[in-house]
Design a protein around this motif. Structure first.
Motif, PDB file in Angstrom:
ATOM      1  N   ARG A  79       0.730  -1.209   0.101  1.00  0.00           N
ATOM      2  CA  ARG A  79      -0.190   0.122  -0.606  1.00  0.00           C
ATOM      3  C   ARG A  79       0.639   1.738   0.252  1.00  0.00           C
ATOM      4  O   ARG A  79       0.713   2.024  -0.830  1.00  0.00           O
ATOM      5  N   LEU A  80       2.303   1.320   0.866  1.00  0.00           N
ATOM      6  CA  LEU A  80       2.853   2.079   0.931  1.00  0.00           C
ATOM      7  C   LEU A  80       3.371   2.714  -0.643  1.00  0.00           C
ATOM      8  O   LEU A  80       3.645   3.663  -0.765  1.00  0.00           O
ATOM      9  N   GLU A  81       3.312   1.343  -1.017  1.00  0.00           N
ATOM     10  CA  GLU A  81       5.257   1.438  -1.861  1.00  0.00           C
ATOM     11  C   GLU A  81       3.530   2.497  -3.540  1.00  0.00           C
ATOM     12  O   GLU A  81       4.017   2.793  -4.433  1.00  0.00           O
ATOM     13  N   SER A  82       2.635   1.538  -2.919  1.00  0.00           N
ATOM     14  CA  SER A  82       1.580   2.091  -4.585  1.00  0.00           C
ATOM     15  C   SER A  82       1.212   3.980  -3.850  1.00  0.00           C
ATOM     16  O   SER A  82       0.554   4.998  -4.942  1.00  0.00           O
ATOM     17  N   LEU A  83       1.984   4.629  -2.744  1.00  0.00           N
ATOM     18  CA  LEU A  83       1.822   5.933  -2.268  1.00  0.00           C
ATOM     19  C   LEU A  83       2.705   6.767  -2.585  1.00  0.00           C
ATOM     20  O   LEU A  83       2.829   7.424  -2.242  1.00  0.00           O
ATOM     21  N   GLY A  84       3.931   5.259  -3.298  1.00  0.00           N
ATOM     22  CA  GLY A  84       4.568   6.189  -3.067  1.00  0.00           C
ATOM     23  C   GLY A  84       5.875   6.436  -2.159  1.00  0.00           C
ATOM     24  O   GLY A  84       6.917   7.357  -2.484  1.00  0.00           O
ATOM     25  N   ALA A  85       5.558   5.515  -0.936  1.00  0.00           N
ATOM     26  CA  ALA A  85       6.367   6.107   0.157  1.00  0.00           C
ATOM     27  C   ALA A  85       7.280   4.561   0.214  1.00  0.00           C
ATOM     28  O   ALA A  85       6.359   3.726   0.036  1.00  0.00           O
ATOM     29  N   ASP A  86       7.981   4.875   1.065  1.00  0.00           N
ATOM     30  CA  ASP A  86       9.445   4.061   1.615  1.00  0.00           C
ATOM     31  C   ASP A  86       8.906   2.888   2.784  1.00  0.00           C
ATOM     32  O   ASP A  86       8.974   4.150   3.662  1.00  0.00           O
ATOM     33  N   GLN A  87       8.931   1.900   2.923  1.00  0.00           N
ATOM     34  CA  GLN A  87       7.858   1.319   4.509  1.00  0.00           C
ATOM     35  C   GLN A  87       9.065   2.121   5.063  1.00  0.00           C
ATOM     36  O   GLN A  87       8.540   2.548   6.232  1.00  0.00           O
ATOM     37  N   VAL A  88      10.399   1.378   4.744  1.00  0.00           N
ATOM     38  CA  VAL A  88      11.474   1.425   6.221  1.00  0.00           C
ATOM     39  C   VAL A  88      11.867   3.086   6.868  1.00  0.00           C
ATOM     40  O   VAL A  88      11.702   3.188   7.738  1.00  0.00           O
ATOM     41  N   GLN A  89      11.606   4.324   5.457  1.00  0.00           N
ATOM     42  CA  GLN A  89      11.538   5.293   6.303  1.00  0.00           C
ATOM     43  C   GLN A  89      10.483   6.097   6.760  1.00  0.00           C
ATOM     44  O   GLN A  89      10.653   6.689   7.810  1.00  0.00           O
ATOM     45  N   THR A  90       8.847   4.686   6.671  1.00  0.00           N
ATOM     46  CA  THR A  90       8.174   5.756   7.521  1.00  0.00           C
ATOM     47  C   THR A  90       7.817   5.411   8.265  1.00  0.00           C
ATOM     48  O   THR A  90       7.438   5.616   9.508  1.00  0.00           O
ATOM     49  N   MET A  91       8.568   3.699   9.000  1.00  0.00           N
ATOM     50  CA  MET A  91       8.468   3.664  10.299  1.00  0.00           C
ATOM     51  C   MET A  91       9.048   4.277  11.274  1.00  0.00           C
ATOM     52  O   MET A  91       9.030   4.627  12.504  1.00  0.00           O
ATOM     53  N   ALA A  92      10.603   4.850  10.336  1.00  0.00           N
ATOM     54  CA  ALA A  92      11.240   5.817  11.633  1.00  0.00           C
ATOM     55  C   ALA A  92      10.951   6.124  12.638  1.00  0.00           C
ATOM     56  O   ALA A  92      10.994   5.870  13.767  1.00  0.00           O
ATOM     57  N   PRO A  93      10.092   7.747  12.295  1.00  0.00           N
ATOM     58  CA  PRO A  93       9.578   8.926  13.852  1.00  0.00           C
ATOM     59  C   PRO A  93       8.394   7.354  14.645  1.00  0.00           C
ATOM     60  O   PRO A  93       9.016   8.404  15.796  1.00  0.00           O
ATOM     61  N   PHE A  94       8.916   5.945  14.334  1.00  0.00           N
ATOM     62  CA  PHE A  94       7.588   5.544  15.821  1.00  0.00           C
ATOM     63  C   PHE A  94       8.463   4.627  15.971  1.00  0.00           C
ATOM     64  O   PHE A  94       8.104   3.997  17.484  1.00  0.00           O
ATOM     65  N   VAL A  95       9.759   4.590  15.798  1.00  0.00           N
ATOM     66  CA  VAL A  95      10.093   3.103  16.816  1.00  0.00           C
ATOM     67  C   VAL A  95      10.525   3.479  18.228  1.00  0.00           C
ATOM     68  O   VAL A  95      10.750   2.422  18.779  1.00  0.00           O
ATOM     69  N   ASP A  96      10.780   4.870  18.431  1.00  0.00           N
ATOM     70  CA  ASP A  96      11.010   5.408  20.286  1.00  0.00           C
ATOM     71  C   ASP A  96       9.107   4.507  21.692  1.00  0.00           C
ATOM     72  O   ASP A  96       9.554   3.917  22.171  1.00  0.00           O
ATOM     73  N   ALA A  97       8.394   5.106  20.554  1.00  0.00           N
ATOM     74  CA  ALA A  97       7.057   4.772  20.853  1.00  0.00           C
ATOM     75  C   ALA A  97       6.923   3.361  21.358  1.00  0.00           C
ATOM     76  O   ALA A  97       6.397   3.228  22.753  1.00  0.00           O
ATOM     77  N   ILE A  98       7.279   2.641  19.990  1.00  0.00           N
ATOM     78  CA  ILE A  98       6.859   1.257  20.429  1.00  0.00           C
ATOM     79  C   ILE A  98       7.299   0.356  20.802  1.00  0.00           C
ATOM     80  O   ILE A  98       7.709  -0.278  21.297  1.00  0.00           O
ATOM     81  N   ASP A  99       9.061   0.642  21.102  1.00  0.00           N
ATOM     82  CA  ASP A  99       9.946  -0.029  21.327  1.00  0.00           C
ATOM     83  C   ASP A  99       9.984   0.041  22.981  1.00  0.00           C
ATOM     84  O   ASP A  99       9.937  -0.476  23.591  1.00  0.00           O
TER      85      ASP A  99
END
Lengths: 224, 224
Positions: free
Chosen positions: A66-86
């Motif tokens: 889905r992210l690819e179809s929106l032109g976004a890279d999944q790995v990059q989109t995850m980065a901002p949320f790592v701290d909260a979820i970890d």
């Protein structure tokens, strides 16, 4: 974006952020379930929980597409949320098999409700993608059966696991709030903007999540 | 068993044992890869290794379906092989990310070769099922690239990882031998019986596995 002509730029940013947060929640959830499988008391339970982990990873792959179809890279989109979820996972590290699967059941349930609620503020196409993806198909009925059986065999377990599940709930709500304020796009979605919720609606949203949590606790045979 | 009219009773027992051993190797391999993903240095690597774990689980599911079609329960068929395979993993616990992925690459390669070699002694239908299932589709090219890059950046790594990979090879061969003698059906397949191998053929089989291991070491940029 030809699929969603109604998408505004703000909606696009919010969709990508939401799918990024969801992706990292899934990738971490996969890791937590795979770790639970290592604690399983027998081969049947180990296989079942590994199966749940693989299923979560399958959803992660759907979000990637889905992210690819929106032109976004999944790995990059995850980065901002790592701290909260970890930090959620660090604060809720299960000490045994039953704590692990109760966490999976309760935590995944809250996360699923949260992402599905936030998706209500997206355009129709992305809203239905998220809601369909997270639909509860009873994948976790193995967990509720296992937990109920364990409590039936040792009644003291019920109290300990209920306490544990309440702690998961508290930490999950905090994590949801952190995810919600991590990115302006999501904050705008939740507490303002043209189609955003107002504070009263936000309160009702958390009330619905709490109600669903109470039902899940009952499924496990635990007092909420 | 209508699919394999040529199957004798001995073949049936050996097929079920082999698929049981393979199942537990896959379930443990899934767990090991999911553990490696937790050690990954970045989100891209974490996603890639989790993807490999999910792929191994997908193969585990294919074996389950095959066992079901043979009237066997996967969970039960795995039980005899738990000790041998668990002991392999206990004796080769990686101390960091690179050791983890080298183990996955080298260990999975040896396991794949071993099960494909043993499958040569099964009836045609089950032989081609195993061989097709374990076909190397380059899924692990992410690992070889990562390891080569790491060694290029720090040449001392090459020596340490080569030593580590040799240890994995030694332990894997021991595990393969234990799996081979765990069940009479597999021993008969390997060292006797009507269509079984003789000892000279068994020697050639381990020579082929060693050759393939040497090629994999070269792919990683390591001295075998």
């Amino acid at each position: 974006m030809s699929e969603q002509p109604e998408s505004s730029h703000a909606n696009h940013v919010a969709v990508v952020d939401l799918l990024g947060a969801l992706s990292y929640a899934q990738l971490s959830g996969f890791g937590a379930l795979a770790g639970d499988a290592q604690l399983a008391p027998d081969l049947g339970a180990k296989s079942e929980v590994a199966r749940m982990a693989a299923m979560v990873f399958g959803q992660f792959e759907q979000v990637r597409a889905r992210l690819e179809s929106l032109g976004a890279d999944q790995v990059q989109t995850m980065a901002p949320f790592v701290d909260a979820i970890d930090s959620f996972h660090e604060r809720t590290r299960p000490s045994d098999w039953l704590e692990g699967i109760v966490k999976a059941y309760v935590g995944d349930g809250i996360a699923r409700d949260f992402y599905a609620e936030v998706a209500q503020y997206l355009d129709a196409g992305n809203r239905s993608f998220v809601v369909e993806l997270l639909r509860d198909e009873g994948q976790a009925s193995f967990i509720s059966t296992t937990v109920r059986t364990a409590i039936a065999a040792d009644s003291r377990l019920g109290g300990r696991l209920a306490l544990w599940a309440r702690r998961i709930m508290g930490e999950a709500i905090q994590q949801a709030q952190r995810v919600g304020v991590e990115r302006d796009s999501l904050t705008a979605l939740l507490v303002g903007g043209e189609h955003g919720a107002d504070l009263a609606e936000l309160g009702r949203m958390f009330a619905r999540i709490t109600d669903a949590h109470t039902r899940r606790m009952e499924n496990l045979g635990l007092t909420a």
